[in-house]
Design an enzyme around this catalytic site. Structure first.
Site, PDB file in Angstrom:
ATOM      1  N   LYS A  42       0.827  -1.218   0.000  1.00  0.00           N
ATOM      2  CA  LYS A  42       0.000   0.000   0.000  1.00  0.00           C
ATOM      3  C   LYS A  42       0.855   1.258   0.000  1.00  0.00           C
ATOM      4  O   LYS A  42       0.409   2.332  -0.447  1.00  0.00           O
ATOM      5  CB  LYS A  42      -0.977  -0.012   1.182  1.00  0.00           C
ATOM      6  CG  LYS A  42      -0.347  -0.235   2.557  1.00  0.00           C
ATOM      7  CD  LYS A  42       0.142   1.022   3.223  1.00  0.00           C
ATOM      8  CE  LYS A  42       0.832   0.710   4.532  1.00  0.00           C
ATOM      9  NZ  LYS A  42       1.327   1.913   5.226  1.00  0.00           N
ATOM     10  N   ASP A  92      -5.686  -0.129   5.346  1.00  0.00           N
ATOM     11  CA  ASP A  92      -4.401   0.562   5.396  1.00  0.00           C
ATOM     12  C   ASP A  92      -4.182   1.405   4.145  1.00  0.00           C
ATOM     13  O   ASP A  92      -3.560   2.470   4.197  1.00  0.00           O
ATOM     14  CB  ASP A  92      -3.279  -0.465   5.555  1.00  0.00           C
ATOM     15  CG  ASP A  92      -2.106   0.067   6.366  1.00  0.00           C
ATOM     16  OD1 ASP A  92      -2.117   1.252   6.723  1.00  0.00           O
ATOM     17  OD2 ASP A  92      -1.177  -0.711   6.641  1.00  0.00           O
ATOM     18  N   SER A  94       0.787  10.365   6.669  1.00  0.00           N
ATOM     19  CA  SER A  94       1.463   9.349   5.870  1.00  0.00           C
ATOM     20  C   SER A  94       2.754   9.894   5.260  1.00  0.00           C
ATOM     21  O   SER A  94       2.743  10.825   4.455  1.00  0.00           O
ATOM     22  CB  SER A  94       0.541   8.866   4.745  1.00  0.00           C
ATOM     23  OG  SER A  94       1.267   8.126   3.788  1.00  0.00           O
ATOM     24  N   ASN A 132       4.664   8.350   3.146  1.00  0.00           N
ATOM     25  CA  ASN A 132       4.711   8.016   1.726  1.00  0.00           C
ATOM     26  C   ASN A 132       3.886   8.996   0.896  1.00  0.00           C
ATOM     27  O   ASN A 132       4.309   9.427  -0.173  1.00  0.00           O
ATOM     28  CB  ASN A 132       4.231   6.579   1.522  1.00  0.00           C
ATOM     29  CG  ASN A 132       5.194   5.574   2.115  1.00  0.00           C
ATOM     30  OD1 ASN A 132       6.212   5.236   1.526  1.00  0.00           O
ATOM     31  ND2 ASN A 132       4.880   5.110   3.325  1.00  0.00           N
TER      32      ASN A 132
END
Length: 342
Positions: free
Chosen positions: A191, A244, A254, A256
């Protein structure tokens, strides 16, 4: 009180230590730097989880032998690329029956292995009798504040997953169990790639429609690769899959996503990672997943285009145009009936 050793002292390790301590466990974190251990012993991890007063049952140290001494459970809360080395140096000090709990979400770059496979390669197949992975939609910043959160504990031995469920579960931190170790590990790792891609689209100024498309099609390719590697399809509809994925692709907590936004806004890869100022697991994972997709013969277009942006210099805008210009597909047939590239 049960003693739990926490290998790592970052934001996620500290937040989980708080959960464990609130459940009447004694938690000792291992930190590389003495100043960080001292900070935690004074009641706050100002570097990684500022503003949260730590439970008095949390301590920290830099001596692995002392941290691990007589710990019933050992939680590895370190980035995936450091897991093997820390497992090696920790093992001699661990109780032979200690439950090993891994909370990292990544894959090993050099071997393309899931982290349970890394554990087996170092400690032998029998270690899976006491190995558990804890994953799901869970930002440290929210867990540390006791904001309601649900995660999943997965293990080959379901009794071990239930042990971890009992260890962590509280009125604010709900833990489900799942016997699909492969699916939960892959969902948690892959993810991050989609979060990078979604962040890039956000950084380019695209909208909610684009984000929804990236997340939905991202889930499809995660599921394809997972199924080809032996995972249960249903796992990807659960907390370690779509759960997730949602939280990592939509939240500014997050790393990312934030890194992807910076890339989409024109920063170099190095500059984008530097702006996050923490480990961005998705970059290494993109490289691993790109190789796994080729090895398994699985089509992963978002992963492929993200890889080209990160490692081959493709412009983010061209990557999105490449995704939109792909040939016609049948959505339902692709998800349910195939897992190989056409």
């Amino acid at each position: 009180m049960t003693k739990v050793a926490m290998i790592g002292a970052g934001s996620w390790a500290t937040a989980l230590a708080q959960v464990l301590a609130q459940n009447n466990n004694y938690v000792v974190l291992w930190a590389r730097r003495p100043e960080l251990a001292q900070q935690i012993n004074q009641g706050e991890n100002k570097r990684y989880l500022p503003g949260i007063k730590l439970n008095p049952s949390i301590a920290a140290g830099t001596d692995l032998e002392e941290v691990l001494h007589q710990a019933e459970a050992v939680v590895f809360g370190v980035p995936s690329h450091g897991f093997r080395d820390l497992l090696k140096v920790s093992f001699p000090y661990m109780r032979k029956d200690a439950v090993i709990i891994n909370v990292a979400k990544g894959l090993e770059e050099s071997t393309l292995s899931r982290l349970s496979e890394v554990c087996v390669s170092e400690l032998g197949q029998e270690v899976l009798n006491r190995y558990v992975v804890l994953s799901g939609p869970s930002h440290a910043e929210e867990v540390g504040l006791n904001i309601p959160t649900a995660v999943v504990a997965a293990a080959q031995e379901i009794k071990m997953a239930e042990y971890v469920q009992d260890l962590f579960m509280s009125q604010d931190f709900r833990v489900y169990t799942n016997p699909d170790l492969i699916g939960v590990e892959l969902g948690g790792a892959l993810k991050n790639i989609i979060a990078l891609g979604t962040g890039i689209a956000d950084g380019l100024g695209f909208g909610d429609n684009t984000k929804a498309a990236m997340m939905t099609r991202g889930l499809a390719e995660i599921t394809r690769l997972g199924y080809s590697m032996g995972a249960n399809l249903i796992t990807f509809a659960g907390l370690a899959g779509v759960g997730d994925l949602i939280v990592t692709c939509t939240s500014m907590h997050s790393r990312n996503r934030r890194c992807g936004i910076a890339i989409g806004q024109g920063k170099s890869i190095q500059g984008a990672v530097g702006s996050v100022n923490m480990v961005v697991e998705g970059i290494r994972t993109t490289g691993v997943a790109h190789q796994l997709a080729q090895k398994q013969g699985v089509e992963m277009p978002i992963t492929d285009q993200t890889y080209k942006v990160l490692f081959e210099g493709l412009s983010p805008r061209d990557a999105v145009l490449n995704l939109m210009g792909r040939g016609k597909k049948n959505e339902v047939e692709e998800i349910l009936l195939t897992n190989k590239a056409e």
